[in-house]
Write an enzyme that holds these catalytic residues in place. Structure first.
Site, PDB file in Angstrom:
ATOM      1  N   TYR A 102      25.146  97.402  82.743  1.00  0.00           N
ATOM      2  CA  TYR A 102      26.148  98.428  82.400  1.00  0.00           C
ATOM      3  C   TYR A 102      26.558  98.945  83.551  1.00  0.00           C
ATOM      4  CZ  TYR A 102      27.858 102.521  79.678  1.00  0.00           C
ATOM      5  OH  TYR A 102      28.458 103.697  79.229  1.00  0.00           O
ATOM      6  N   TYR A 111      43.553  99.158  91.983  1.00  0.00           N
ATOM      7  CA  TYR A 111      45.013  99.218  91.317  1.00  0.00           C
ATOM      8  C   TYR A 111      45.794 100.231  91.679  1.00  0.00           C
ATOM      9  CZ  TYR A 111      44.956  94.642  89.035  1.00  0.00           C
ATOM     10  OH  TYR A 111      45.140  93.522  88.644  1.00  0.00           O
TER      11      TYR A 111
END
Ligand code: UDP
Length: 329
Positions: free
Chosen positions: A149, A163
């Site tokens: 996780y 991005y």
């Protein structure tokens, strides 16, 4: 039909995702919910299906995601989120945080949408800085039980930031600390549903370790408000959203005993591996940039949550934490 702005919420049938669906519908958006229902539960969003401004897709976002039409916002909340889930479905946990995030960033590019990704206080691991500020880099064991996780979420943050810097995509990153409220999944191992479920079933309450580890619990409505403000803000850096009210698990179990009136005793179980010793958000950034701080105290929030668990049909108390059939890939 009203020309509503459209928002995609992944993990829509989960605890946080379902509350976000409610909020965005209340704000006048058209909500597209997506969930593969491995840990999500359609009962959390059953009340939305009759609305024309809601639609739902049963889809795994780790695979290519297609949504037709415009999207204003994407909120990526799909992920298993309890230590028991990470043990049962570690590879899916890794994939939804990494491949799933990549797919949704691509979708955001294609739609020219702003994307907010759900990160976590787990990026700080077992923190050596206390309380945790956003500029702390963390202390994570990549190969421990929580690594699947923690590292997926750390990768998610890196990918999202890339991005933004490389493609100029509008991105937001929320680091969510322990949150509680109605629609938490019973029997998923998290401490609050564990204690409340035990009180309702007349079982002993299980404290892991000696109970000296701390957590800081935020009521879900406060969290949703913080996320909503972050999405609308121009803050690209990660922002902690959580309630700084820190208590030990030993104190927490006493609060639950008092609230529920249970006469069961507390039993001590071994502390799970890599269980963080302390956790408390520093929320200065959220305060200054979003004008946000929590409004609901633990007493009130716990009372509302207890009423919710008490109102569930009795058989739900004995349901296994379900994981819908899934392929082990
Ligand atoms: N915990 C506990 N009894 C339980 C379940 C959890 O004492 O039945 C402890 C757990 O070891 C941890 C804390 O409560 O220290 C919070 O656990 P949870 O799984 O809710 O969240 P996380 O560890 O991810 O913060």
């Amino acid at each position: 039909m009203a020309n509503r702005e459209r928002v995609l919420i992944t993990g829509a049938a989960g605890f946080l995702g379902s509350h976000l669906c409610d909020r965005f519908i209340a704000e006048g958006y058209h909500v597209i919910g997506m969930d593969n229902l491995i840990t999500g539960d359609l009962r959390n969003i059953e009340h939305l299906f009759h609305l024309e401004q809601f639609e739902f897709y049963n889809h795994d976002v780790s695979k290519f995601v297609h949504v037709s039409g415009d999207l204003k916002y994407i909120l990526h909340f799909a992920s298993p989120a309890s230590p028991i889930d990470y043990l049962k479905i570690p590879i899916q946990t890794l994939k939804v945080g990494s491949l799933g995030t990549h797919n949704l960033l691509g979708l955001a590019m294609a739609k020219k949408a702003r994307i907010l990704v759900a990160s976590t206080s787990e990026v700080y691991g077992d923190p050596t800085v206390h309380p945790q500020t956003e500029d702390y880099w963390g202390n994570v064991n990549p190969v421990g039980p929580r690594g699947v996780y923690d590292e997926a979420k750390r990768f998610q943050e890196a990918m999202t930031m890339a991005y933004h810097t490389y493609h100029g995509l509008e991105t937001r990153i929320v680091r969510i600390f322990n949150t509680y409220g109605p629609r938490m999944r019973l029997n998923d191992g998290r401490v609050l549903p564990a204690f409340m479920g035990q009180a309702l079933r007349g079982e002993d309450l299980t404290v892991f370790g000696d109970g000296s580890q701390t957590r800081s619990f935020c009521y879900v409505a406060d969290l949703v408000e913080g996320i909503y403000r972050l999405l609308k803000s121009d803050c690209v850096d990660p922002v902690n959203i959580g309630n700084p009210g820190e208590i030990t698990i030993a104190q927490f179990v006493e609060e639950i005993i008092k609230l529920t009136g249970t006469d069961q005793k507390v039993v001590y179980k071994p502390l799970p591996l890599d269980d963080p010793k302390q956790r408390q958000p520093n929320i200065s950034r959220a305060k200054s940039l979003l004008g946000w701080e929590p409004q609901v105290g633990r007493e009130e929030g716990l009372r509302i949550t207890w009423e919710y668990f008490k109102s569930l049909p009795k058989e739900r108390l004995y349901e296994e934490a379900h994981h819908r059939d899934f392929q082990k890939d």
